[in-house]
Scaffold this active site. Structure first.
Site, PDB file in Angstrom:
ATOM      1  N   ARG A 111       0.853  -1.190   0.000  1.00  0.00           N
ATOM      2  CA  ARG A 111       0.000   0.000   0.000  1.00  0.00           C
ATOM      3  C   ARG A 111       0.881   1.228   0.000  1.00  0.00           C
ATOM      4  O   ARG A 111       1.760   1.345   0.867  1.00  0.00           O
ATOM      5  CB  ARG A 111      -0.837   0.083   1.277  1.00  0.00           C
ATOM      6  CG  ARG A 111      -1.827  -0.963   1.461  1.00  0.00           C
ATOM      7  CD  ARG A 111      -2.896  -0.552   2.446  1.00  0.00           C
ATOM      8  NE  ARG A 111      -2.434  -0.180   3.784  1.00  0.00           N
ATOM      9  CZ  ARG A 111      -3.248   0.163   4.760  1.00  0.00           C
ATOM     10  NH1 ARG A 111      -4.552   0.220   4.553  1.00  0.00           N
ATOM     11  NH2 ARG A 111      -2.798   0.470   5.948  1.00  0.00           N
ATOM     12  N   THR A 115      -1.438   7.511  -0.039  1.00  0.00           N
ATOM     13  CA  THR A 115      -2.725   7.363  -0.751  1.00  0.00           C
ATOM     14  C   THR A 115      -3.449   6.067  -0.372  1.00  0.00           C
ATOM     15  O   THR A 115      -4.640   5.929  -0.655  1.00  0.00           O
ATOM     16  CB  THR A 115      -2.485   7.322  -2.269  1.00  0.00           C
ATOM     17  OG1 THR A 115      -1.705   6.142  -2.556  1.00  0.00           O
ATOM     18  CG2 THR A 115      -1.719   8.551  -2.753  1.00  0.00           C
ATOM     19  N   ASP A 209       0.542  -3.474  12.369  1.00  0.00           N
ATOM     20  CA  ASP A 209       1.076  -3.757  11.026  1.00  0.00           C
ATOM     21  C   ASP A 209       1.526  -5.219  10.979  1.00  0.00           C
ATOM     22  O   ASP A 209       2.520  -5.595  11.613  1.00  0.00           O
ATOM     23  CB  ASP A 209       2.253  -2.819  10.734  1.00  0.00           C
ATOM     24  CG  ASP A 209       2.712  -2.956   9.287  1.00  0.00           C
ATOM     25  OD1 ASP A 209       2.996  -4.093   8.847  1.00  0.00           O
ATOM     26  OD2 ASP A 209       2.779  -1.935   8.585  1.00  0.00           O
ATOM     27  N   ASP A 212       5.184  -5.938   9.669  1.00  0.00           N
ATOM     28  CA  ASP A 212       6.210  -5.528  10.637  1.00  0.00           C
ATOM     29  C   ASP A 212       6.258  -6.484  11.829  1.00  0.00           C
ATOM     30  O   ASP A 212       7.337  -6.839  12.310  1.00  0.00           O
ATOM     31  CB  ASP A 212       5.932  -4.105  11.136  1.00  0.00           C
ATOM     32  CG  ASP A 212       6.364  -3.057  10.125  1.00  0.00           C
ATOM     33  OD1 ASP A 212       7.047  -3.421   9.141  1.00  0.00           O
ATOM     34  OD2 ASP A 212       6.013  -1.884  10.308  1.00  0.00           O
TER      35      ASP A 212
HETATM   36  C1  PRP Z   1      -0.634  -4.783   4.425  1.00  0.00           C
HETATM   37  C2  PRP Z   1      -1.353  -6.107   4.479  1.00  0.00           C
HETATM   38  C3  PRP Z   1      -2.169  -6.101   3.210  1.00  0.00           C
HETATM   39  C4  PRP Z   1      -2.519  -4.641   3.058  1.00  0.00           C
HETATM   40  C5  PRP Z   1      -3.946  -4.456   3.475  1.00  0.00           C
HETATM   41  O1  PRP Z   1       0.437  -4.852   3.573  1.00  0.00           O
HETATM   42  O2  PRP Z   1      -0.501  -7.214   4.599  1.00  0.00           O
HETATM   43  O3  PRP Z   1      -1.449  -6.566   2.080  1.00  0.00           O
HETATM   44  O4  PRP Z   1      -1.652  -3.909   3.946  1.00  0.00           O
HETATM   45  O5  PRP Z   1      -4.347  -3.159   3.271  1.00  0.00           O
HETATM   46  P1  PRP Z   1      -5.447  -2.767   2.198  1.00  0.00           P
HETATM   47  O6  PRP Z   1      -6.589  -3.708   2.378  1.00  0.00           O
HETATM   48  O7  PRP Z   1      -5.801  -1.356   2.582  1.00  0.00           O
HETATM   49  O8  PRP Z   1      -4.852  -2.839   0.823  1.00  0.00           O
HETATM   50  P2  PRP Z   1       1.464  -3.618   3.380  1.00  0.00           P
HETATM   51  O9  PRP Z   1       0.945  -2.657   2.374  1.00  0.00           O
HETATM   52  O10 PRP Z   1       1.783  -3.045   4.738  1.00  0.00           O
HETATM   53  O11 PRP Z   1       2.716  -4.287   2.712  1.00  0.00           O
HETATM   54  P3  PRP Z   1       3.872  -5.176   3.356  1.00  0.00           P
HETATM   55  O12 PRP Z   1       3.235  -6.472   3.820  1.00  0.00           O
HETATM   56  O13 PRP Z   1       4.818  -5.388   2.235  1.00  0.00           O
HETATM   57  O14 PRP Z   1       4.464  -4.413   4.507  1.00  0.00           O
HETATM   58  N1  URA Z   2      -2.208  -3.509   7.021  1.00  0.00           N
HETATM   59  C1  URA Z   2      -1.822  -3.968   8.225  1.00  0.00           C
HETATM   60  O1  URA Z   2      -0.804  -4.662   8.347  1.00  0.00           O
HETATM   61  N2  URA Z   2      -2.567  -3.637   9.295  1.00  0.00           N
HETATM   62  C2  URA Z   2      -3.678  -2.878   9.199  1.00  0.00           C
HETATM   63  O2  URA Z   2      -4.328  -2.627  10.235  1.00  0.00           O
HETATM   64  C3  URA Z   2      -4.056  -2.420   7.936  1.00  0.00           C
HETATM   65  C4  URA Z   2      -3.307  -2.752   6.862  1.00  0.00           C
END
Ligand code: PRP
Ligand code: URA
Length: 218
Positions: A111, A115, A209, A212
């Site tokens: 994400r 945005t 998160d 993380d």
């Molecule tokens: C997180 C999560 C999803 C997304 C959900 O990933 O693991 O993929 O956010 O959010 P959404 O429904 O609003 O799209 P992130 O973007 O943090 O990526 P990452 O796992 O690479 O850190």
């Molecule tokens: N992605 C995450 O990892 N946690 C949230 O709460 C939303 C998006």
């Protein structure tokens, strides 16, 4: 032990006591990376039992040590698990313990910080898409942008939309709605339907998160 919500006909919430118990520990901010990862795997495995309950089976003859009999096997090519990177990776091993023959594809999406729009950066799935059932994996369904984009990417690559299922641990109403609007044929399995998103797109109460906490980054 499942619950349906009238407003979201594609959503199945898995209320199994072990799933709920483990999810509560997962939410706890005191839960450290090693335990967090173990719990994600365990919850994913328990959820997969329910999420696979409607797979099509076909007859198969088998020789026992005593005689020939007829059994059943899951129809079609090997099931395919598709984690959305990064956090979806945490769900793969648990499900693979239940379905050792599963193939694994990968979809890279993150994400954009400000945005909240999904940005895709990687896509690889096994061949024979048209004959496979796909389980798209991501612990978090927040705005739904990533999940909607991942289903669209699978469909563009030739996966039949009616054979795609989405599994997450925590879903926000906004994300379930976005999936329902964009992909009304895709069942969504979650361990919890949480209250709402905050102004930064995080699920409340959520678990923070997921990527993380799984990988110890911050
Ligand atoms: C997180 C999560 C999803 C997304 C959900 O990933 O693991 O993929 O956010 O959010 P959404 O429904 O609003 O799209 P992130 O973007 O943090 O990526 P990452 O796992 O690479 O850190
Ligand atoms: N992605 C995450 O990892 N946690 C949230 O709460 C939303 C998006």
């Amino acid at each position: 032990m499942i619950e349906r919500v009238k407003e979201f006909p594609t959503l199945t919430i898995i209320r199994h006591p072990l799933v709920q118990h483990k999810l509560t520990i997962l939410r706890d901010q005191q839960t450290q990376t090693k335990h967090f990862k173990e719990l994600v795997d365990e919850i994913a495995m328990l959820m997969a039992y329910e999420a696979t309950s409607e797979l099509t089976v076909e007859p198969r003859d088998v020789e026992t040590p005593l005689e020939k009999t007829s059994g059943r096997q899951v129809a079609g090519k090997k099931l395919t698990l598709v984690p959305i990177l990064r956090a979806g990776l945490g769900m793969v091993e648990g499900i693979a313990q239940l379905i050792p023959s599963a193939r694994v594809g990968h979809i890279g999406i993150y994400r954009e910080h400000d945005t909240l729009q999904p940005v895709d950066y990687y896509f690889k799935i096994p061949s024979g898409e048209a004959d496979r059932a796909f389980f798209l994996l991501d612990p978090m369904l927040a705005t739904g942008g990533s999940a909607v984009a991942a289903v669209s990417a699978l469909a563009r690559a030739g996966a039949p939309v009616q054979r795609i299922r989405f599994m997450c641990l925590v879903a926000a109403p906004e994300g379930v709605r976005a999936m329902l609007d964009a992909h009304p044929k895709v069942p969504v399995y979650a361990a919890s339907l949480d209250r709402e998103l905050n102004s930064k797109g995080y699920i409340l109460p959520g678990l923070g998160d997921a990527g993380d906490r799984l990988f110890g980054t911050r």
